[in-house]
Design an enzyme around this catalytic site. Structure first.
Site, mmCIF file in Angstrom:
data_model
loop_
_atom_site.group_PDB
_atom_site.id
_atom_site.type_symbol
_atom_site.label_atom_id
_atom_site.label_comp_id
_atom_site.label_asym_id
_atom_site.label_seq_id
_atom_site.Cartn_x
_atom_site.Cartn_y
_atom_site.Cartn_z
ATOM 1 N N HIS A 139 0.841 -1.200 0.000
ATOM 2 C CA HIS A 139 0.000 0.000 0.000
ATOM 3 C C HIS A 139 0.880 1.256 0.000
ATOM 4 O O HIS A 139 0.647 2.186 -0.765
ATOM 5 C CB HIS A 139 -0.928 -0.022 1.221
ATOM 6 C CG HIS A 139 -1.719 1.230 1.427
ATOM 7 N ND1 HIS A 139 -2.993 1.400 0.921
ATOM 8 C CD2 HIS A 139 -1.414 2.385 2.046
ATOM 9 C CE1 HIS A 139 -3.426 2.603 1.247
ATOM 10 N NE2 HIS A 139 -2.486 3.233 1.931
ATOM 11 N N GLU A 140 1.900 1.263 0.852
ATOM 12 C CA GLU A 140 2.780 2.443 0.937
ATOM 13 C C GLU A 140 3.587 2.614 -0.345
ATOM 14 O O GLU A 140 3.758 3.733 -0.833
ATOM 15 C CB GLU A 140 3.723 2.328 2.150
ATOM 16 C CG GLU A 140 3.013 2.311 3.497
ATOM 17 C CD GLU A 140 2.040 3.461 3.687
ATOM 18 O OE1 GLU A 140 2.246 4.533 3.108
ATOM 19 O OE2 GLU A 140 1.043 3.267 4.411
ATOM 20 N N HIS A 143 1.588 4.277 -2.994
ATOM 21 C CA HIS A 143 1.588 5.740 -2.868
ATOM 22 C C HIS A 143 2.825 6.322 -3.548
ATOM 23 O O HIS A 143 2.758 7.343 -4.208
ATOM 24 C CB HIS A 143 1.598 6.150 -1.389
ATOM 25 C CG HIS A 143 0.254 6.113 -0.744
ATOM 26 N ND1 HIS A 143 -0.868 6.611 -1.357
ATOM 27 C CD2 HIS A 143 -0.159 5.657 0.462
ATOM 28 C CE1 HIS A 143 -1.909 6.445 -0.553
ATOM 29 N NE2 HIS A 143 -1.505 5.860 0.556
ATOM 30 N N GLU A 217 -6.222 6.986 -1.419
ATOM 31 C CA GLU A 217 -6.181 5.811 -0.544
ATOM 32 C C GLU A 217 -6.825 4.618 -1.236
ATOM 33 O O GLU A 217 -6.290 3.512 -1.210
ATOM 34 C CB GLU A 217 -6.904 6.095 0.776
ATOM 35 C CG GLU A 217 -6.161 7.041 1.710
ATOM 36 C CD GLU A 217 -4.760 6.574 2.048
ATOM 37 O OE1 GLU A 217 -4.566 5.377 2.304
ATOM 38 O OE2 GLU A 217 -3.857 7.420 2.037
#
Lengths: 290, 184
Positions: A139-140, A143, A217
């Site tokens: 997930h990070e 980003h 997100e």
């Protein structure tokens, strides 16, 4: 899905630009000729803050959150997990940092993938197993790969700059009230409208920042799954976060949008102002992919 | 005068277009090469871990000769493979053999408790994941390259760029994760 998400983000950033222009226009209408001298100065402040966030966002965020950059020898298991996601995504290896905090959370920052940094609290490293942590890292890294870290840094500083600008102009009106009679523009409707814009602009800017962050997100969750091909890992990681009621201590409003789980108390903030979509919605979206 | 300007502009645009298509194919081909190199790096790492693992397990589980032999044989086969399908097949066989060895280890509590074995197991599982992600990244890139090679307009420039469709890295592994369908 990802393409439409990107289009919407561009639209939101354009909305931000229009807002800045509106504030500038309203100020000029209000002050007539005398206000124009102030504008280059105010726009300069906004430009410098955006430029500063471009180059210094990672070190700034690291300082604001109290993170400490670590080497591979300090936590080989975590580095092994990050390298797995790096291979899956084809992105360069980021810097890794640890935040001494029992609340489980994580964030990514940096102006581009080559200058990225991902940070984890000591709480998240303890609370999660291999698969969950892999989902969080993916997930990070999403980003980082989607350039969200740059977009959110610019969005946050632009929102901040608009707030600063209209606050500054409102004060000018307050103290320089007598001068506007000499101004060239004294149409009462235009004056009223510009006052209206100056009052509402900061609120609109914060709304836009929240919307940008929320879209990002949801997109990052989808991208993370395309890296790991394992929605269950991230889903169960989010369930751990949802079940945990502790929040990160250094909960500055300015950096709230960078964490994987919002550090602000969700119940007191309305959905419109939230920087993250509700965690249950994200869990449901991931469950649908399994 | 005016027509010559138009001709020059059209030719220039055409040249830029051809360069763009050529570069796209070459770039995709280079990415596939890089992705394959990553698979080889990770396979090598795993191969290097095996002697240490075998020695550690042998110290506790002397009677499990079968499981050791399978791993050693699969490792030897993996080092001699050269073509993509052969490397992939050897990789799959070694993955299976290693799983067998780790399953054997489950029956020995002393072994499972040893610090050496625990760190080896962690290193092996992260390397195993890296191998499978490297595979996945390679196949995704081969898919983009093969699509470009077979679809218009890039297919016209395949000869010029000297690239061709590449083999997928296919491992016959029932435990492999399938790509999920993303929908909202």
């Amino acid at each position: 899905m990802q393409a439409s998400n990107r289009r919407k983000t561009i639209g939101l950033l354009m909305g931000m630009a229009v807002l800045i222009w509106l504030v500038a226009y309203a100020a000029m209408t209000y002050f007539g000729a005398t206000g124009i001298g102030v504008m280059p100065f105010a726009v300069g402040i906004a430009l410098i803050s955006v430029w500063g966030s471009y180059y210094a966002s990672d070190s700034l965020v690291v300082r604001m959150t109290g993170a400490r950059v670590i080497e591979e020898s300090e936590n080989p298991k975590l580095f092994g997990l990050i390298q797995e996601v790096i291979i899956a995504s084809g992105l360069p290896m980021p810097k890794v940092a640890i935040v001494q905090d029992t609340a489980p959370n994580a964030f990514a920052t940096g102006r581009n993938p080559e200058h990225a940094l991902i940070a984890f609290t000591t709480g998240i490293l303890e609370a999660m197993d291999r698969e969950q942590l892999q989902g969080v890292i993916a997930h990070e890294m999403s980003h980082v790969g989607n350039r969200d870290t740059l977009v959110s840094a610019i969005a946050a500083t632009t929102a901040g700059a608009i707030a600063l600008l209209s606050d500054f102009l409102m004060r000018m009106m307050w103290f320089g009230g007598g001068r506007r009679d000499r101004g060239s523009n004294s149409n009462p409707i235009a004056l009223l409208l510009s006052l209206f814009v100056l009052i509402l602009a900061p609120i609109a800017a914060v709304l836009l920042r929240s919307a940008i962050s929320r879209r990002r997100e949801a997109l990052a969750d989808a991208t993370a799954v395309s890296f790991t091909r394992n929605p269950a890992g991230l889903r169960s990681a989010l369930e751990v976060l949802a079940a945990d009621s502790t929040v990160v201590r250094a909960k500055s409003n300015a950096v709230a949008h960078i964490w994987i789980e919002s550090p602000l108390d969700a119940s007191s903030v309305s959905k419109l102002f939230a920087t993250h979509p509700p965690i249950q919605e994200r869990i449901a979206a991931l469950r649908a992919m399994e | 005068m005016k027509t010559s300007v138009i001709v020059i502009v059209v030719v220039a645009l055409l040249v830029i277009y051809v360069i763009a298509q050529y570069n796209k194919l070459v770039r995709l081909n280079v990415t596939v090469d890089e992705a394959f190199a990553q698979i080889e790096v990770q396979l090598k790492r795993r191969s290097d871990l095996i002697p240490n693992l075998v020695e550690t397990v042998k110290g506790y589980a002397t009677h499990e000769k079968d499981a050791f032999e399978k791993v050693v044989q699969a490792r030897a086969a993996a080092t001699t493979a050269s073509s993509v399908p052969a490397i992939a097949a050897a990789d799959g066989a070694l993955t299976q053999a290693l799983r067998g060895l780790l399953a054997v280890a489950e029956a020995y509590p002393d072994l499972k408790a040893s610090a050496n074995f625990l760190s080896l197991q962690e290193e092996l599982s992260t390397t195993e994941n890296k191998v499978s992600f490297a595979r996945q990244f390679y196949n995704d890139n081969v898919r983009s390259l093969n699509t470009a090679v077979k679809t218009i307009p890039t297919s016209f420039f395949v000869g010029l760029a000297k690239v061709d469709a590449r083999d997928f890295y296919e491992v016959d592994d029932p435990q492999d994760r399938k790509a999920p369908t993303v929908k909202f």
